[in-house]
Design an enzyme around this catalytic site. Structure first.
Site, PDB file in Angstrom:
ATOM      1  N   HIS A  20       0.837  -1.197   0.000  1.00  0.00           N
ATOM      2  CA  HIS A  20       0.000   0.000   0.000  1.00  0.00           C
ATOM      3  C   HIS A  20       0.875   1.250   0.000  1.00  0.00           C
ATOM      4  CE1 HIS A  20      -3.272   2.555   2.112  1.00  0.00           C
ATOM      5  NE2 HIS A  20      -3.386   2.629   0.789  1.00  0.00           N
ATOM      6  N   ASP A  28       7.379   7.800 -20.762  1.00  0.00           N
ATOM      7  CA  ASP A  28       7.716   7.922 -22.177  1.00  0.00           C
ATOM      8  C   ASP A  28       9.197   7.575 -22.349  1.00  0.00           C
ATOM      9  OD1 ASP A  28       9.257  10.260 -21.551  1.00  0.00           O
ATOM     10  OD2 ASP A  28       7.538  11.556 -21.930  1.00  0.00           O
ATOM     11  N   HIS A 106       6.562  19.146 -13.629  1.00  0.00           N
ATOM     12  CA  HIS A 106       7.397  18.069 -14.178  1.00  0.00           C
ATOM     13  C   HIS A 106       8.645  17.855 -13.331  1.00  0.00           C
ATOM     14  CE1 HIS A 106       8.709  15.212 -17.130  1.00  0.00           C
ATOM     15  NE2 HIS A 106       9.791  15.908 -17.425  1.00  0.00           N
ATOM     16  N   TYR A 128       5.690  14.498 -21.902  1.00  0.00           N
ATOM     17  CA  TYR A 128       4.955  14.412 -20.637  1.00  0.00           C
ATOM     18  C   TYR A 128       3.991  13.226 -20.567  1.00  0.00           C
ATOM     19  CZ  TYR A 128       6.929  19.049 -20.338  1.00  0.00           C
ATOM     20  OH  TYR A 128       7.803  20.103 -20.331  1.00  0.00           O
ATOM     21  N   ALA A 129       4.229  12.193 -21.349  1.00  0.00           N
ATOM     22  CA  ALA A 129       3.403  10.978 -21.299  1.00  0.00           C
ATOM     23  C   ALA A 129       3.991  10.068 -20.215  1.00  0.00           C
ATOM     24  CB  ALA A 129       3.374  10.290 -22.657  1.00  0.00           C
ATOM     25  N   ASN A 130       3.767  10.478 -18.972  1.00  0.00           N
ATOM     26  CA  ASN A 130       4.308   9.784 -17.807  1.00  0.00           C
ATOM     27  C   ASN A 130       3.239   9.767 -16.725  1.00  0.00           C
ATOM     28  OD1 ASN A 130       7.194   9.809 -18.799  1.00  0.00           O
ATOM     29  ND2 ASN A 130       6.840  12.004 -18.626  1.00  0.00           N
TER      30      ASN A 130
END
Length: 139
Positions: A20, A28, A106, A128-130
């Site tokens: 947890h 990316d 970011h 920014y594809a994270n």
């Protein structure tokens, strides 16, 4: 043979070890990966596999309570942002839970990745594809 959507042994193992509040990152191809964090590199070529493909498969296996994304994705990659929101909505319906969505700069996002148990690198070539997936519990 394992029956299910996720058959990648390293990803499956990483998810099985999560407790947890532990994090897994889906990144990316350009996100810097800290030396002390397990790197699971899936990148084959530009766009293969895509960020969204990997996210959807990981979500089929991991119970998540919070997602963390960079604020910049809204403006710099609106297509992925919209897909993220749709995916989160679908996940909430399927799992019958409410996810917390946290947006950070970011720079803060990159600092947060240092605490991750693993970072899965995709072939995504858009900015920014994270996402950080913070584990919940199944009970």
């Amino acid at each position: 043979m394992k029956k299910g959507i996720l058959i990648h042994s390293e990803i499956s193992y990483a998810i099985s070890k999560l407790g947890h509040g532990d994090d897994i990152v889906i990144a990316d191809s350009g996100l810097p990966i800290p030396n002390k964090v397990q790197r699971i590199d899936l990148a084959l070529a530009e766009g293969i596999p895509s960020f969204m493909q990997v996210l959807n498969v990981v979500l089929s296996e991991q119970r998540v309570e919070e997602v963390i994304i960079a604020q910049e994705v809204k403006e710099r990659n609106p297509k992925v942002y919209e897909q993220l929101l749709e995916t989160v909505c679908n996940y909430e319906k399927t799992e019958q839970i409410k996810l917390k969505i946290t947006e950070v700069s970011h720079e803060v996002f990159k600092m947060e990745t240092q605490k991750a148990k693993a970072i899965i690198r995709t072939g995504e070539y858009t900015p920014y594809a994270n996402i950080i997936l913070r584990s919940g519990v199944v009970f």
